[in-house]
Design a protein around this motif. Sequence first.
Motif, PDB file in Angstrom:
ATOM      1  N   TRP A  77       0.906  -0.840  -0.230  1.00  0.00           N
ATOM      2  CA  TRP A  77      -0.020   0.191  -0.505  1.00  0.00           C
ATOM      3  C   TRP A  77       1.011   1.339  -0.149  1.00  0.00           C
ATOM      4  O   TRP A  77       0.454   2.644   0.168  1.00  0.00           O
ATOM      5  N   SER A  79       3.967   3.948  -2.267  1.00  0.00           N
ATOM      6  CA  SER A  79       4.844   4.014  -3.172  1.00  0.00           C
ATOM      7  C   SER A  79       6.145   4.613  -3.021  1.00  0.00           C
ATOM      8  O   SER A  79       6.331   5.681  -3.694  1.00  0.00           O
ATOM      9  N   LYS A  82       7.448   6.990  -5.628  1.00  0.00           N
ATOM     10  CA  LYS A  82       7.717   7.918  -5.319  1.00  0.00           C
ATOM     11  C   LYS A  82       7.757   9.379  -4.496  1.00  0.00           C
ATOM     12  O   LYS A  82       7.300  10.475  -4.338  1.00  0.00           O
ATOM     13  N   HIS A 130      -2.045   7.022   5.549  1.00  0.00           N
ATOM     14  CA  HIS A 130      -2.791   6.573   4.752  1.00  0.00           C
ATOM     15  C   HIS A 130      -4.564   6.704   5.677  1.00  0.00           C
ATOM     16  O   HIS A 130      -4.634   6.488   6.410  1.00  0.00           O
ATOM     17  N   ILE A 152       0.056  10.982  -2.453  1.00  0.00           N
ATOM     18  CA  ILE A 152       0.960  10.436  -3.564  1.00  0.00           C
ATOM     19  C   ILE A 152       0.139   9.451  -3.824  1.00  0.00           C
ATOM     20  O   ILE A 152       0.197   9.908  -5.496  1.00  0.00           O
ATOM     21  N   LYS A 153      -0.487   8.637  -3.803  1.00  0.00           N
ATOM     22  CA  LYS A 153      -1.636   7.666  -4.403  1.00  0.00           C
ATOM     23  C   LYS A 153      -2.988   7.381  -4.063  1.00  0.00           C
ATOM     24  O   LYS A 153      -2.831   7.245  -2.517  1.00  0.00           O
ATOM     25  N   GLU A 154      -3.977   6.777  -4.328  1.00  0.00           N
ATOM     26  CA  GLU A 154      -5.036   6.303  -3.787  1.00  0.00           C
ATOM     27  C   GLU A 154      -5.406   4.998  -3.737  1.00  0.00           C
ATOM     28  O   GLU A 154      -4.775   4.295  -5.140  1.00  0.00           O
ATOM     29  N   HIS A 155      -5.124   3.924  -2.536  1.00  0.00           N
ATOM     30  CA  HIS A 155      -4.962   2.770  -2.592  1.00  0.00           C
ATOM     31  C   HIS A 155      -6.988   2.514  -1.960  1.00  0.00           C
ATOM     32  O   HIS A 155      -6.924   2.318  -1.360  1.00  0.00           O
ATOM     33  N   THR A 180     -11.805   3.564   0.342  1.00  0.00           N
ATOM     34  CA  THR A 180      -9.902   3.870  -0.670  1.00  0.00           C
ATOM     35  C   THR A 180      -9.067   5.024   0.203  1.00  0.00           C
ATOM     36  O   THR A 180     -10.279   5.562   1.271  1.00  0.00           O
ATOM     37  N   ALA A 182      -6.004   7.215   0.892  1.00  0.00           N
ATOM     38  CA  ALA A 182      -4.819   8.376   0.177  1.00  0.00           C
ATOM     39  C   ALA A 182      -3.452   8.228   0.549  1.00  0.00           C
ATOM     40  O   ALA A 182      -3.644   8.274   1.904  1.00  0.00           O
ATOM     41  N   GLU A 183      -2.631   7.528   0.088  1.00  0.00           N
ATOM     42  CA  GLU A 183      -1.094   7.601   0.693  1.00  0.00           C
ATOM     43  C   GLU A 183      -0.713   8.958   1.018  1.00  0.00           C
ATOM     44  O   GLU A 183       0.006   9.264  -0.284  1.00  0.00           O
TER      45      GLU A 183
END
Length: 189
Positions: A77, A79, A82, A130, A152-155, A180, A182-183
């Motif tokens: 989970w 990244s 990034k 997260h 950074i990214k959604e998981h 979901t 959000a990282e």
Amino acid sequence: MTSSVEYTPLDPGHFEQVITLGNEVHGDNYLSMSSIKHIYQKSWHHNINASWVALQNQQIVGFRLTYAHSQWQPDKWCSPEKWPVDAEKVCYFKCNTVSPLAQKQGIGSRLLQLSIERAAQQGAQAGLAHIWLASPGNSAYRYFVHNGGQLIKEHPNKWRHDSLYEGYVCPVCPGPCECTAAEMMLRFK
């Protein structure tokens, strides 16, 4: 008049109240005695504890649980490719919780700042979290952005495994958790 809030590093005497508040806010089985002991151990580096609680009238009204940069490893989970900081210099903001009765007093932001100060003393240069995108009014995301967090990214389905196999009961999903995360990263100065 509201009494003042005291902030102190997390210690075992706080565990029961932290578990109760965490489960009330985040859903049944979010925290247990076993998990809080594990988190507490991961809060330490060089005899410095990065996890904090907020007390009002000797009752815990908020807490920030933070893993020291040396006490956790990125998982699926995360990244790290990034991240703007070396993964070995990133602490993990496991959980921030403020009682609904004590919100809008700056408690969450103060707990975060205290954890940042301690994590920096431990050697971290940034913190990863997260963020629960299903929080009421998406308040968790707004709070973290307000405090300097960057997406950074959604998981999707971040907590599904916990709901299927570890007894976690999501407060918003009718069945297994499909929320979901959000990282997000917050760089220290």
